[in-house]
Design an enzyme around this catalytic site. Structure first.
Site, PDB file in Angstrom:
ATOM      1  N   SER A  38       0.824  -1.205   0.000  1.00  0.00           N
ATOM      2  CA  SER A  38       0.000   0.000   0.000  1.00  0.00           C
ATOM      3  C   SER A  38       0.859   1.258   0.000  1.00  0.00           C
ATOM      4  O   SER A  38       0.324   2.352  -0.075  1.00  0.00           O
ATOM      5  CB  SER A  38      -0.935  -0.003   1.208  1.00  0.00           C
ATOM      6  OG  SER A  38      -0.197  -0.181   2.389  1.00  0.00           O
ATOM      7  N   GLU A  60      -6.522  -0.361  -6.586  1.00  0.00           N
ATOM      8  CA  GLU A  60      -5.581   0.560  -7.235  1.00  0.00           C
ATOM      9  C   GLU A  60      -4.613  -0.289  -8.061  1.00  0.00           C
ATOM     10  O   GLU A  60      -3.964  -1.199  -7.523  1.00  0.00           O
ATOM     11  CB  GLU A  60      -4.789   1.361  -6.185  1.00  0.00           C
ATOM     12  CG  GLU A  60      -5.554   2.545  -5.629  1.00  0.00           C
ATOM     13  CD  GLU A  60      -4.744   3.336  -4.596  1.00  0.00           C
ATOM     14  OE1 GLU A  60      -4.955   4.541  -4.503  1.00  0.00           O
ATOM     15  OE2 GLU A  60      -3.917   2.741  -3.872  1.00  0.00           O
ATOM     16  N   HIS A  73      -3.201  -3.044  -5.549  1.00  0.00           N
ATOM     17  CA  HIS A  73      -3.455  -2.671  -4.160  1.00  0.00           C
ATOM     18  C   HIS A  73      -4.935  -2.864  -3.830  1.00  0.00           C
ATOM     19  O   HIS A  73      -5.784  -2.059  -4.208  1.00  0.00           O
ATOM     20  CB  HIS A  73      -3.017  -1.215  -3.924  1.00  0.00           C
ATOM     21  CG  HIS A  73      -3.269  -0.758  -2.526  1.00  0.00           C
ATOM     22  ND1 HIS A  73      -3.571   0.536  -2.194  1.00  0.00           N
ATOM     23  CD2 HIS A  73      -3.291  -1.454  -1.351  1.00  0.00           C
ATOM     24  CE1 HIS A  73      -3.761   0.631  -0.901  1.00  0.00           C
ATOM     25  NE2 HIS A  73      -3.602  -0.553  -0.373  1.00  0.00           N
ATOM     26  N   ASN A  79      -3.850   6.297  -0.061  1.00  0.00           N
ATOM     27  CA  ASN A  79      -3.147   6.422   1.217  1.00  0.00           C
ATOM     28  C   ASN A  79      -2.274   7.674   1.285  1.00  0.00           C
ATOM     29  O   ASN A  79      -2.012   8.189   2.359  1.00  0.00           O
ATOM     30  CB  ASN A  79      -2.308   5.171   1.493  1.00  0.00           C
ATOM     31  CG  ASN A  79      -3.188   4.038   1.991  1.00  0.00           C
ATOM     32  OD1 ASN A  79      -4.341   4.263   2.358  1.00  0.00           O
ATOM     33  ND2 ASN A  79      -2.663   2.836   2.004  1.00  0.00           N
TER      34      ASN A  79
END
Ligand code: CAA
Length: 699
Positions: free
Chosen positions: A408, A441, A429, A479
């Protein structure tokens, strides 16, 4: 431009054929074409009955959403449907594919409906913040009764052809070519010469008096915040209590109000953004993909197990590898538990669970990956470990197999460089729990080849995920942005705002859960560990403030829900966050040590402090080309982080507020809190200077 509705006559049957690819949307031109072709067929003495049908993959899948919010319809759809319904010759709708929205409304204005047995029928307008606007709220209760009609309209869920038959929504199912069956049926009813049945003249049986209050309570809850909710109920009630024409007028006014609402605009934006996200700007849509028949997953923990479930549920054989049998047994038992819960909740048939489980095989050696076409590693977030894994995979996997990391935050390019096939390496991800969350992702490394990217996007679709392409950077799109959101929540606590007030302000904004309760749920130790890892890797922060509260709580054994206390306390086995003076004391001590004075902060500041960093960071992400377009970022946040869909995502929300206002507010925070976190992104400043919006950066 060719005519989207054509007419041909065979043996006395007029076929009115809609041809408006890709989904035969009911545009103004299609509506006008329907009116004109049906009028022609009605006037043709050689025609005894009319069959309404469509070319391609589906009958009309709804009104043309791209025409909404313009200057209003150029064609009166009610008048078009009246032409169908009033026709003296029988009009039979031959239905296949997804008969949604305006498509179902057209079908309900026909005298008979024959459906292919694989068809699905529904009124999904509510998912776009709307209600049916072409008589659906008036005709559906007349055809199937009030309760099932309200259910279909207020949930937007489609029904199968068999259910539609049972409900009385269609008259007959066809196993073969629906058009031929409909033509035969049309000829038979035409010969009977009985007057065609008209939906609008049917009466509706009124429900028990308590029905409406119960329905209002139910819909009030399920459609909270959506302006369409109360309108749906009022219109369906009008179908019972008022003449057809009055009901239609009420529906028309309600539709006009909803289509102009910010909420509907936001949901329509997300509908198209999701579809655009599937496209990679510099990779043609017809790029050949690599066949994926077997998938390997490394790590049988929460993430790896969830990823294995995604593939197994979608029909892919999966090889799950972990370091020892004990880890695999633990992982498999979690997977079995998750599937069992789905079966218990009625979301999965036992037979499908068994099939999915039978697709998962386990091993403790990478040699089990020799027949895999794709391997995803979901090991700990430790670069040295990942580099070892990629070196090993490169050695073991067959040439052409795709190697992916579920990291991540870590750098995909470094992992790719550890292999002799950097073009075959990318990030996939998944979001936790991977078997539930829709977002994926897809991280494109500097060397990832176009066919590997195309394969990943295609795979995501097959898994039922919504995929968004991200470039390589720390945290990728989601993130990287969440860092600012969490940081401000922590700083607000140090400035004296109680955790429960922060959560309340953000749940009132529309998040299903506030950031503080979320932290307790995920576990405060996770963030603390990640910060320690970052520190070790030289990526740490020199600002002690954002991390201090979690660090202190973890040191005090308060890890969150799992230990019964974090920023809140929890009753044994409970999940409801309860305010806890002990946590407040820890926060106050930390603030005092750091010299932070408490001050009065209103709810608007709480929301702005948490949301505007998202917008500012997103502007940087766009400028750096990490995200392809603003809509992609909105899709990430709505599907991965619970950003309220009624606000359309952070950037749609920023456009709605107005970028000059957003920039002003960021500058105010910059004045008060300094430039470190609040320097406006250059792209935001440019857009404001040019009087433009994020939406203008879409394709
Ligand atoms: N209007 C305009 N374009 C539409 C559309 C619509 N109603 N429905 C789909 N499209 C477009 C999509 O944008 C997409 O375009 P691109 O290829 O350019 O991206 C293309 O059709 C194919 O769509 P999907 O990628 O979604 O294809 P799919 O096969 O996965 O799904 C579908 C097809 C089930 C029809 C799905 O597109 C869908 O659910 N569409 C929306 C249906 C809907 O909400 N209808 C109600 C509209 S509102 C209404 O009808 C109001 C009224 O009462 C009059």
């Amino acid at each position: 431009m060719s005519d989207p509705v054509n007419l041909s006559v065979e043996d006395g049957i007029a076929f009115v054929i809609i041809d408006n690819p890709p989904v035969n949307a009911l545009s103004g031109r299609v509506a006008a074409g329907l009116r004109d072709r049906v009028t022609e067929a009605a006037a043709d003495p050689a025609v005894i009955a009319i069959v309404l049908t469509a070319f391609g993959r589906t009958f009309i899948a709804g009104a043309d959403i791209t025409e909404f919010g313009g200057d209003g319809p150029t064609v009166d759809v009610h008048a078009v449907l009246a032409v169908l319904e009033d026709c003296a010759k029988p009009v039979v709708a031959a239905l296949h594919g997804t008969i949604y929205g305006g498509g179902l409304e057209v079908a309900m204005a026909c005298h008979y409906r024959i459906a292919d047995d694989a068809a699905r029928l529904g009124l999904p307008e509510v998912k776009l913040g709307l209600l049916p606007g072409a008589g659906g709220t008036q005709r559906l209760p007349r055809l199937i009764g009030v309760a099932p009609a309200l259910e279909m309209i207020s949930t937007g869920k489609p029904v199968t052809a068999q259910d539609a038959l049972n409900l009385g929504l269609v008259d007959r199912l066809s196993k073969g070519d629906v058009r031929t069956v409909a033509a035969r049926f049309a000829a038979t009813v035409a010969r009977q010469k009985s007057p065609p049945p008209r939906t609008r003249t049917r009466t509706v049986i009124p429900p028990a008096p308590s029905f409406w209050d119960e329905a209002a309570a139910r819909i009030g809850k399920s459609l909270r915040g959506l302006p369409a909710g109360p309108h749906i109920l009022a219109c369906v009630r009008a179908a019972v209590e008022r003449p057809f024409k009055e009901g239609l007028d009420l529906e028309g006014q309600a539709f006009a109000a909803c289509v102009r609402s910010r909420e509907s605009e936001a949901l329509r934006h997300l509908f198209f953004a999701e579809r655009r996200a599937a496209r990679i700007k510099d990779i043609p849509r017809d790029t050949p993909t690599r066949p994926i028949a077997r998938v390997g997953v490394i790590g049988a923990g929460t993430m790896g197990g969830g990823i294995a479930m995604c593939f197994a549920s979608a029909g892919y054989p999966v090889t799950l590898v972990d370091i020892n049998e004990a880890a695999l047994t633990r992982g498999l038992s979690t997977i079995q538990g998750n599937y069992a819960a789905s079966v218990a909740k009625g979301r999965l048939a036992a037979i499908d669970r068994d099939a999915a489980l039978s697709r998962i095989r386990t091993a403790t050696d990478y040699a089990a990956f020799t027949d895999a076409d794709l391997v995803i590693e979901a090991a700990f977030e430790d670069m040295d470990l990942k580099l070892l894994i990629f070196r090993d995979l490169d050695r073991v996997c067959r040439p052409g197999a795709i190697l992916a990391s579920n990291t991540s935050t870590l750098n995909i390019d470094q992992m790719a460089a550890a292999t002799a096939r950097p073009g075959d390496v990318l990030g996939l991800h998944f979001f936790s729990p991977a078997n539930v969350m829709r977002l994926l992702e897809v991280v494109r490394g500097a060397a990832t080849t176009p066919d590997v990217m195309a394969t990943a996007m295609d795979l995501a679709r097959r898994l039922g995920k919504v995929a968004v392409v991200s470039g390589v950077c720390d945290g990728f799109i989601g993130n990287r942005m969440v860092a600012g959101y969490g940081r401000e929540a922590n700083l607000l606590m140090l400035e004296g705002v109680e955790p429960a007030r922060i959560d309340k302000a953000l749940t009132e904004f529309g998040f299903p859960m506030g950031p503080i309760a979320m932290g307790d749920m995920v576990g405060l130790d996770i963030g603390v560990k990640a910060a320690a890892e970052a520190e070790k890797a030289g990526r740490g922060s020199d600002d002690p403030r954002p991390g201090i509260i979690a660090k202190r709580l973890v040191a005090a054994g308060r890890l969150g829900q799992k230990t019964g206390a974090g920023l809140y306390r929890y009753e044994p086995g409970g999940r409801r966050p309860l305010p806890d003076p002990a946590a407040l004391a820890i926060i106050a001590d930390a603030a005092r040590e750091l010299g932070i004075e408490p001050r009065d902060i209103d709810d608007q500041e709480i929301v702005d402090r948490c949301i505007l960093p998202l917008v500012n960071e997103a502007a940087r992400i766009l400028a750096e080309g990490i995200a392809q377009r603003p809509g992609d970022i909105d899709i990430v946040w709505v599907n991965g982080y619970g950003f309220p869909s009624l606000h359309g995502g952070p950037l749609f929300h920023a456009d709605t507020i107005g970028l000059p206002k957003v920039l002003d507010r960021i500058r105010q925070f910059q004045d008060r809190h300094g430039p470190r976190y609040w320097t406006p992104a250059p792209l935001l400043e440019t857009l404001v200077a040019e009087g433009r919006r994020f939406a203008e950066l879409e394709d």
